[in-house]
Motif scaffolding. Structure first.
Motif: not given
Length: 176
Positions: A122-138, A140-146, A155-157
């Motif tokens: 139930l814990v939100e790690l990150t959320a986005s409405d893509f406003a920061g990348v509004s001109g993009a066609t794709a 990345t939103i998240a990175e997981f590293t071991r 890490r939110p990306v």
């Protein structure tokens, strides 16, 4: 794998939603994509991808819901990543969202109310409405590293990719 008191990220859910296209217009089709990387090539081309009509070979990453229109209640796409079950060769997973470009160029600004969330339980790690990348066609939103102990970190990306078709995007996502 050595023992550690640090509790990392174990199982996450990525949800994506958007409003359908206006009546009479071609549908918007957004897709969640996960790219996996091994210790041999942690930022090269992915070892494998999980996206529409696919799942990881071991069943640890699954696209459970997929929409081509944004119609329906709740999330339009849902991907589950069971990082704690992922093979020890895998050290990195990058998650992104790509807009299918069937009917001309579309960016996140062209999509009505796109929203993505990464949840652990139930814990939100990150959320986005893509406003920061509004001109993009794709994007990345998240990175997981071991780490060396086998613990997964999050890490939110939010990084936009301009004019990237889905294939190009999957080849570039690891460069974050």
């Amino acid at each position: 794998m050595s023992s550690s008191l640090k509790r990392g990220v174990e199982k996450v859910e990525v949800t994506l939603k958007w409003d359908p296209s206006p009546l009479g217009r071609p549908p918007h089709d957004l897709d969640i994509v996960a790219a996996t990387y091994t210790s041999d090539a942690p930022s090269d081309r992915p070892t494998y991808l999980v996206h529409f009509d696919s799942r990881s070979p071991d069943g640890t990453i699954i696209l459970e819901r997929e929409s081509r229109t944004g119609q329906g209640f709740g999330s339009d796409e849902v991907m589950t990543l069971e990082l704690d079950r992922l093979g020890s060769d895998y050290v990195r997973v990058v998650v992104g969202v790509v807009i299918q470009q069937r009917e001309g160029r579309r960016t996140f600004a062209d999509i009505s109310r796109p929203a993505v969330q990464v949840l652990e339980g139930l814990v939100e790690l990150t959320a986005s409405d893509f406003a920061g990348v509004s001109g993009a066609t794709a994007a990345t939103i998240a990175e997981f590293t071991r780490d060396e102990s086998g613990t997964w970190d999050f890490r939110p990306v939010l990084r936009g990719f301009d004019d990237a078709d889905p294939q190009e995007f999957t080849e570039q996502m690891g460069s974050v």
